[in-house]
Write a protein that holds these residues in place. Structure first.
Motif, PDB file in Angstrom:
ATOM      1  N   ILE A 210       8.055   1.489   0.104  1.00 24.75           N
ATOM      2  CA  ILE A 210       7.052   1.622   1.165  1.00 24.75           C
ATOM      3  C   ILE A 210       6.281   0.331   1.423  1.00 24.75           C
ATOM      4  N   ARG A 211       6.606  -0.727   0.693  1.00 24.42           N
ATOM      5  CA  ARG A 211       5.962  -2.031   0.891  1.00 24.42           C
ATOM      6  C   ARG A 211       7.008  -3.142   0.930  1.00 24.42           C
ATOM      7  N   ARG A 212       7.924  -3.021   1.880  1.00 28.14           N
ATOM      8  CA  ARG A 212       9.004  -4.005   1.998  1.00 28.14           C
ATOM      9  C   ARG A 212       8.510  -5.383   2.450  1.00 28.14           C
ATOM     10  N   MET A 213       7.292  -5.452   3.010  1.00 25.62           N
ATOM     11  CA  MET A 213       6.788  -6.742   3.482  1.00 25.62           C
ATOM     12  C   MET A 213       6.382  -7.658   2.334  1.00 25.62           C
ATOM     13  N   TYR A 214       6.212  -7.097   1.147  1.00 24.57           N
ATOM     14  CA  TYR A 214       5.888  -7.905  -0.020  1.00 24.57           C
ATOM     15  C   TYR A 214       7.176  -8.288  -0.735  1.00 24.57           C
ATOM     16  N   LYS A 215       7.320  -9.570  -1.051  1.00 25.24           N
ATOM     17  CA  LYS A 215       8.447  -9.981  -1.874  1.00 25.24           C
ATOM     18  C   LYS A 215       8.224 -11.393  -2.374  1.00 25.24           C
ATOM     19  N   PRO A 216       8.742 -11.670  -3.555  1.00 23.87           N
ATOM     20  CA  PRO A 216       9.466 -10.854  -4.532  1.00 23.87           C
ATOM     21  C   PRO A 216       8.509 -10.141  -5.502  1.00 23.87           C
ATOM     22  N   TRP A 217       9.093  -9.370  -6.398  1.00 27.73           N
ATOM     23  CA  TRP A 217       8.333  -8.508  -7.314  1.00 27.73           C
ATOM     24  C   TRP A 217       8.669  -8.791  -8.770  1.00 27.73           C
ATOM     25  N   LEU A 218       7.636  -8.842  -9.597  1.00 25.50           N
ATOM     26  CA  LEU A 218       7.794  -8.833 -11.043  1.00 25.50           C
ATOM     27  C   LEU A 218       8.076  -7.390 -11.440  1.00 25.50           C
ATOM     28  N   ALA A 219       9.044  -7.168 -12.324  1.00 26.31           N
ATOM     29  CA  ALA A 219       9.403  -5.796 -12.680  1.00 26.31           C
ATOM     30  C   ALA A 219       9.881  -5.717 -14.128  1.00 26.31           C
ATOM     31  N   SER A 220       9.716  -4.547 -14.690  1.00 22.14           N
ATOM     32  CA  SER A 220      10.274  -4.213 -16.009  1.00 22.14           C
ATOM     33  C   SER A 220       9.851  -5.171 -17.114  1.00 22.14           C
TER      34      SER A 220
ATOM     35  N   THR B   4      -4.406 -10.403  -8.513  1.00 20.75           N
ATOM     36  CA  THR B   4      -5.320  -9.870  -7.516  1.00 20.75           C
ATOM     37  C   THR B   4      -4.863  -8.475  -7.089  1.00 20.75           C
ATOM     38  N   TYR B   5      -5.764  -7.509  -7.208  1.00 20.09           N
ATOM     39  CA  TYR B   5      -5.482  -6.145  -6.770  1.00 20.09           C
ATOM     40  C   TYR B   5      -5.395  -6.122  -5.248  1.00 20.09           C
ATOM     41  N   LEU B   6      -4.347  -5.500  -4.708  1.00 14.06           N
ATOM     42  CA  LEU B   6      -4.183  -5.381  -3.258  1.00 14.06           C
ATOM     43  C   LEU B   6      -4.509  -3.990  -2.746  1.00 14.06           C
ATOM     44  N   GLU B   7      -3.912  -2.978  -3.380  1.00 17.32           N
ATOM     45  CA  GLU B   7      -4.079  -1.618  -2.881  1.00 17.32           C
ATOM     46  C   GLU B   7      -3.512  -0.609  -3.872  1.00 17.32           C
ATOM     47  N   THR B   8      -3.883   0.650  -3.639  1.00 14.32           N
ATOM     48  CA  THR B   8      -3.289   1.767  -4.371  1.00 14.32           C
ATOM     49  C   THR B   8      -2.538   2.606  -3.359  1.00 14.32           C
ATOM     50  N   VAL B   9      -1.280   2.893  -3.668  1.00 15.44           N
ATOM     51  CA  VAL B   9      -0.437   3.688  -2.778  1.00 15.44           C
ATOM     52  C   VAL B   9       0.190   4.824  -3.577  1.00 15.44           C
ATOM     53  N   SER B  10       0.827   5.736  -2.861  1.00 16.29           N
ATOM     54  CA  SER B  10       1.588   6.813  -3.496  1.00 16.29           C
ATOM     55  C   SER B  10       3.047   6.636  -3.144  1.00 16.29           C
ATOM     56  N   ASP B  11       3.909   6.834  -4.136  1.00 15.59           N
ATOM     57  CA  ASP B  11       5.340   6.735  -3.865  1.00 15.59           C
ATOM     58  C   ASP B  11       5.883   8.085  -3.417  1.00 15.59           C
ATOM     59  N   GLU B  12       7.214   8.165  -3.302  1.00 14.16           N
ATOM     60  CA  GLU B  12       7.845   9.395  -2.825  1.00 14.16           C
ATOM     61  C   GLU B  12       7.618  10.583  -3.764  1.00 14.16           C
ATOM     62  N   LYS B  13       7.248  10.311  -5.010  1.00 12.60           N
ATOM     63  CA  LYS B  13       6.944  11.383  -5.967  1.00 12.60           C
ATOM     64  C   LYS B  13       5.437  11.638  -6.051  1.00 12.60           C
ATOM     65  N   TYR B  14       4.678  10.969  -5.184  1.00  9.84           N
ATOM     66  CA  TYR B  14       3.220  11.086  -5.113  1.00  9.84           C
ATOM     67  C   TYR B  14       2.515  10.561  -6.354  1.00  9.84           C
ATOM     68  N   ASN B  15       3.155   9.611  -7.026  1.00 11.61           N
ATOM     69  CA  ASN B  15       2.504   8.935  -8.137  1.00 11.61           C
ATOM     70  C   ASN B  15       1.584   7.858  -7.594  1.00 11.61           C
ATOM     71  N   LYS B  16       0.437   7.669  -8.253  1.00  4.94           N
ATOM     72  CA  LYS B  16      -0.499   6.615  -7.873  1.00  4.94           C
ATOM     73  C   LYS B  16       0.017   5.284  -8.425  1.00  4.94           C
ATOM     74  N   ILE B  17       0.142   4.312  -7.522  1.00  2.83           N
ATOM     75  CA  ILE B  17       0.661   3.002  -7.889  1.00  2.83           C
ATOM     76  C   ILE B  17      -0.325   1.936  -7.422  1.00  2.83           C
ATOM     77  N   ASP B  18      -0.739   1.072  -8.341  1.00  2.00           N
ATOM     78  CA  ASP B  18      -1.565  -0.073  -7.978  1.00  2.00           C
ATOM     79  C   ASP B  18      -0.641  -1.259  -7.703  1.00  2.00           C
ATOM     80  N   VAL B  19      -0.936  -1.988  -6.633  1.00  2.00           N
ATOM     81  CA  VAL B  19      -0.142  -3.140  -6.242  1.00  2.00           C
ATOM     82  C   VAL B  19      -1.007  -4.387  -6.423  1.00  2.00           C
ATOM     83  N   PHE B  20      -0.420  -5.405  -7.056  1.00  2.00           N
ATOM     84  CA  PHE B  20      -1.097  -6.667  -7.338  1.00  2.00           C
ATOM     85  C   PHE B  20      -0.256  -7.831  -6.844  1.00  2.00           C
TER      86      PHE B  20
END
Length: 154
Positions: free
Chosen positions: A74-84, A133-149
């Motif tokens: 739901i946030r394809r405009m942000y890239k790239p991502w640190l993961a795992s 830097t905190y950007l926003e809190t969103v919900s994914d397709e499972k309605y989990n709360k996700i913080d984006v930085f």
């Protein structure tokens, strides 16, 4: 301790796969099989996404992190991502995570990106305390709360 591309250290593919599978795949209930994770990490790249880094010394693997083009549909405009990001419990508190993150930021900068993003469900304080830097809190397709930085890379 060294940080290197997993593609340069193939002897750690199974160990990295096991860490990520147990910590992220199983907990997320994705249904992905362990063999799929091994296949994925066997095909990570050097300087195009996905990129995986590994922290190690001699024959001991301490942790891993990956860089994805996108880690939140739901946030394809942000890239790239640190993961795992994962550090083995017995190696926590030794700066392994910081070293992995710093190297990921360096790789992303070398690729020409100005920022790196991440998503977290439960480690917001960890990243805030490390300059993200905190950007926003969103919900994914499972309605989990996700913080984006995000963090600046240059």
């Amino acid at each position: 301790m060294k940080i290197d591309l997993l593609s340069n250290q193939p002897e750690f593919i199974n160990e990295v796969s096991e860490m990520v599978y147990k910590e992220f795949v199983v907990k997320a209930g994705s249904g992905m099989k362990f063999e799929d994770v091994v296949h994925y990490f066997s095909n990570t790249k050097d300087y195009s996404f996905p990129i995986t880094l590994v922290a190690f010394e001699n024959e001991d693997c301490f942790g891993t992190v990956s860089i994805f083009e996108n880690d939140l549909k739901i946030r394809r405009m942000y890239k790239p991502w640190l993961a795992s990001l994962y550090t083995k419990p017995e190696n926590r508190g030794r700066g392994v995570g910081k070293m992995l993150i710093d190297k990921a930021i360096s790789v992303v900068s070398e690729l020409g990106y100005d920022e790196l993003y991440l998503r977290t469900e439960d480690a917001s304080d960890y990243y805030r305390n490390r300059g993200w830097t905190y950007l926003e809190t969103v919900s994914d397709e499972k309605y989990n709360k996700i913080d984006v930085f995000k963090i600046k890379c240059k």
